[in-house]
Design a protein around this motif. Sequence first.
Motif, PDB file in Angstrom:
ATOM      1  N   GLN A  69       0.802  -1.160   0.172  1.00 26.32           N
ATOM      2  CA  GLN A  69       0.044  -0.028  -0.070  1.00 26.32           C
ATOM      3  C   GLN A  69       0.676   1.241  -0.031  1.00 26.32           C
ATOM      4  O   GLN A  69       0.530   2.066  -0.686  1.00 26.32           O
ATOM      5  CB  GLN A  69      -1.115   0.042   1.175  1.00 26.32           C
ATOM      6  N   GLU A  70       1.886   1.200   0.695  1.00 27.86           N
ATOM      7  CA  GLU A  70       2.872   2.284   1.019  1.00 27.86           C
ATOM      8  C   GLU A  70       3.460   2.623  -0.349  1.00 27.86           C
ATOM      9  O   GLU A  70       3.619   3.838  -0.714  1.00 27.86           O
ATOM     10  CB  GLU A  70       3.829   2.247   2.256  1.00 27.86           C
ATOM     11  N   LEU A  71       3.997   1.681  -1.150  1.00 22.35           N
ATOM     12  CA  LEU A  71       4.508   1.676  -2.355  1.00 22.35           C
ATOM     13  C   LEU A  71       3.828   2.238  -3.413  1.00 22.35           C
ATOM     14  O   LEU A  71       4.160   3.154  -4.063  1.00 22.35           O
ATOM     15  CB  LEU A  71       5.289   0.382  -2.654  1.00 22.35           C
ATOM     16  N   LYS A  72       2.548   1.585  -3.384  1.00 23.64           N
ATOM     17  CA  LYS A  72       1.618   2.298  -4.164  1.00 23.64           C
ATOM     18  C   LYS A  72       1.210   3.664  -4.199  1.00 23.64           C
ATOM     19  O   LYS A  72       1.076   4.544  -5.352  1.00 23.64           O
ATOM     20  CB  LYS A  72       0.407   1.552  -4.356  1.00 23.64           C
ATOM     21  N   SER A  73       1.294   4.267  -3.043  1.00 23.77           N
ATOM     22  CA  SER A  73       1.090   5.610  -2.596  1.00 23.77           C
ATOM     23  C   SER A  73       2.125   6.521  -3.008  1.00 23.77           C
ATOM     24  O   SER A  73       1.985   7.633  -3.341  1.00 23.77           O
ATOM     25  CB  SER A  73       1.032   5.874  -1.211  1.00 23.77           C
ATOM     26  N   LEU A  74       3.313   5.999  -3.541  1.00 15.56           N
ATOM     27  CA  LEU A  74       4.436   6.784  -4.000  1.00 15.56           C
ATOM     28  C   LEU A  74       4.709   6.605  -5.341  1.00 15.56           C
ATOM     29  O   LEU A  74       5.518   7.151  -5.769  1.00 15.56           O
ATOM     30  CB  LEU A  74       5.727   6.021  -3.333  1.00 15.56           C
ATOM     31  N   ALA A  75       3.764   6.005  -6.030  1.00  9.51           N
ATOM     32  CA  ALA A  75       3.750   5.784  -7.638  1.00  9.51           C
ATOM     33  C   ALA A  75       3.771   6.978  -8.400  1.00  9.51           C
ATOM     34  O   ALA A  75       3.358   7.997  -8.127  1.00  9.51           O
ATOM     35  CB  ALA A  75       2.637   4.969  -7.927  1.00  9.51           C
TER      36      ALA A  75
ATOM     37  N   LEU B  82       6.239   1.073 -10.824  1.00  8.37           N
ATOM     38  CA  LEU B  82       5.318   2.037 -10.248  1.00  8.37           C
ATOM     39  C   LEU B  82       5.917   3.623 -10.418  1.00  8.37           C
ATOM     40  O   LEU B  82       5.382   4.415 -10.474  1.00  8.37           O
ATOM     41  CB  LEU B  82       5.189   1.871  -8.813  1.00  8.37           C
ATOM     42  N   GLY B  83       7.450   3.463 -11.016  1.00  7.25           N
ATOM     43  CA  GLY B  83       7.998   4.685 -10.941  1.00  7.25           C
ATOM     44  C   GLY B  83       8.529   5.206  -9.775  1.00  7.25           C
ATOM     45  O   GLY B  83       8.605   6.580  -9.511  1.00  7.25           O
ATOM     46  N   ILE B  84       8.938   4.360  -8.787  1.00  9.31           N
ATOM     47  CA  ILE B  84       9.681   4.880  -7.770  1.00  9.31           C
ATOM     48  C   ILE B  84      10.974   5.000  -7.680  1.00  9.31           C
ATOM     49  O   ILE B  84      11.628   3.640  -8.062  1.00  9.31           O
ATOM     50  CB  ILE B  84       9.128   4.047  -6.274  1.00  9.31           C
TER      51      ILE B  84
ATOM     52  N   HIS C 130       7.563  -4.517 -10.074  1.00  4.78           N
ATOM     53  CA  HIS C 130       8.930  -4.556 -10.215  1.00  4.78           C
ATOM     54  C   HIS C 130       9.513  -3.860  -8.840  1.00  4.78           C
ATOM     55  O   HIS C 130      10.162  -4.493  -8.171  1.00  4.78           O
ATOM     56  CB  HIS C 130       9.527  -3.478 -11.266  1.00  4.78           C
ATOM     57  N   GLU C 131       8.807  -2.715  -8.446  1.00  3.37           N
ATOM     58  CA  GLU C 131       9.490  -2.256  -6.989  1.00  3.37           C
ATOM     59  C   GLU C 131       9.142  -2.902  -5.870  1.00  3.37           C
ATOM     60  O   GLU C 131       9.800  -2.972  -4.877  1.00  3.37           O
ATOM     61  CB  GLU C 131       8.778  -0.723  -6.919  1.00  3.37           C
ATOM     62  N   GLU C 132       8.132  -3.897  -5.951  1.00  2.00           N
ATOM     63  CA  GLU C 132       7.730  -4.764  -4.656  1.00  2.00           C
ATOM     64  C   GLU C 132       8.820  -5.951  -4.631  1.00  2.00           C
ATOM     65  O   GLU C 132       9.346  -6.034  -3.585  1.00  2.00           O
ATOM     66  CB  GLU C 132       6.312  -5.132  -5.002  1.00  2.00           C
ATOM     67  N   ARG C 133       9.101  -6.452  -5.963  1.00  2.00           N
ATOM     68  CA  ARG C 133      10.163  -7.287  -5.942  1.00  2.00           C
ATOM     69  C   ARG C 133      11.239  -6.830  -5.435  1.00  2.00           C
ATOM     70  O   ARG C 133      12.234  -7.490  -4.719  1.00  2.00           O
ATOM     71  CB  ARG C 133      10.408  -8.048  -7.375  1.00  2.00           C
ATOM     72  N   LEU C 134      11.715  -5.732  -5.813  1.00  2.00           N
ATOM     73  CA  LEU C 134      13.064  -5.063  -5.369  1.00  2.00           C
ATOM     74  C   LEU C 134      12.993  -4.645  -3.876  1.00  2.00           C
ATOM     75  O   LEU C 134      14.168  -5.121  -3.327  1.00  2.00           O
ATOM     76  CB  LEU C 134      13.431  -3.646  -6.153  1.00  2.00           C
ATOM     77  N   ALA C 135      11.942  -4.214  -3.422  1.00  2.00           N
ATOM     78  CA  ALA C 135      11.766  -4.039  -1.899  1.00  2.00           C
ATOM     79  C   ALA C 135      11.971  -5.320  -1.293  1.00  2.00           C
ATOM     80  O   ALA C 135      12.858  -5.395  -0.040  1.00  2.00           O
ATOM     81  CB  ALA C 135      10.477  -3.414  -1.585  1.00  2.00           C
ATOM     82  N   ALA C 136      11.378  -6.515  -1.919  1.00  2.00           N
ATOM     83  CA  ALA C 136      11.608  -7.709  -1.124  1.00  2.00           C
ATOM     84  C   ALA C 136      13.175  -8.144  -0.972  1.00  2.00           C
ATOM     85  O   ALA C 136      13.503  -8.631  -0.059  1.00  2.00           O
ATOM     86  CB  ALA C 136      10.705  -8.913  -1.623  1.00  2.00           C
ATOM     87  N   LEU C 137      13.755  -7.781  -2.257  1.00  2.00           N
ATOM     88  CA  LEU C 137      15.219  -8.235  -2.172  1.00  2.00           C
ATOM     89  C   LEU C 137      16.247  -7.348  -1.481  1.00  2.00           C
ATOM     90  O   LEU C 137      17.130  -7.886  -0.776  1.00  2.00           O
ATOM     91  CB  LEU C 137      15.741  -8.246  -3.623  1.00  2.00           C
TER      92      LEU C 137
END
Length: 235
Positions: free
Chosen positions: A6-12, A38-40, A69-76
Amino acid sequence: MLQIQQELKSLANPEKAKLLQKFFKTGKGEYAEGDIFLGIPVPVIRQTIKNYFSLEYQELSELLNSKIHEERLAALLILTKKFKKAKKDHKEKYKIHQFYLDNTKNINNWDLVDLSAPNILGEFLLTNQDQSILKHLAKSNNLWEKRIAVISTLAFIKKYKFGETLALSQMLINDEHDLIHKAVGWMLREIGKRNIETLEIFLKQNYKQMPRTMLRYSIEKFPKEKRQRYLKGEI
């Protein structure tokens, strides 16, 4: 949906997302076809994940299986932090490295590989005698597993251990993909920063066979005159 999602999507940033999707080749038939951004910016993701280092593996798995993409990057990046914090907890480090290997299908763009492979797989293998997984990955039909193998060896190079990188470079010298040419050339250049003689021995034996991009990357730090001699095949 997880709170971090949710937080990442808010930063899109839709405009930046369009640019990133072109830059990372997400179009039909390209190497990252269908990847969604998302463009973060990465620094913003790094700042965001500071509140989520305690995520469990199940939650990290959910992020890694995301189409975003950014969600996978955050996990890594979280996984990388967990590995670093584990320090001498070899059981935990083994668990993290195995989780990483179990999810290679989701580590499917060059930035995802480059920001994680040396810091997880590479660091883990530094303290293990069995490094056969590197050759296994290098023989894969999966572009990203091959890149993971090569880039992981940056951890070895930083410790002045060059054998693994040179062996993989030899294995992949005839690979067809530009992203592997760049990865191998980059790692060879990193060897050269630390021991130019080792790099030149490898180059003199192989440079005429190397793809042009691989060669250019590997000799990037050479004096201009020497670079030209290599490129003209006059060494």
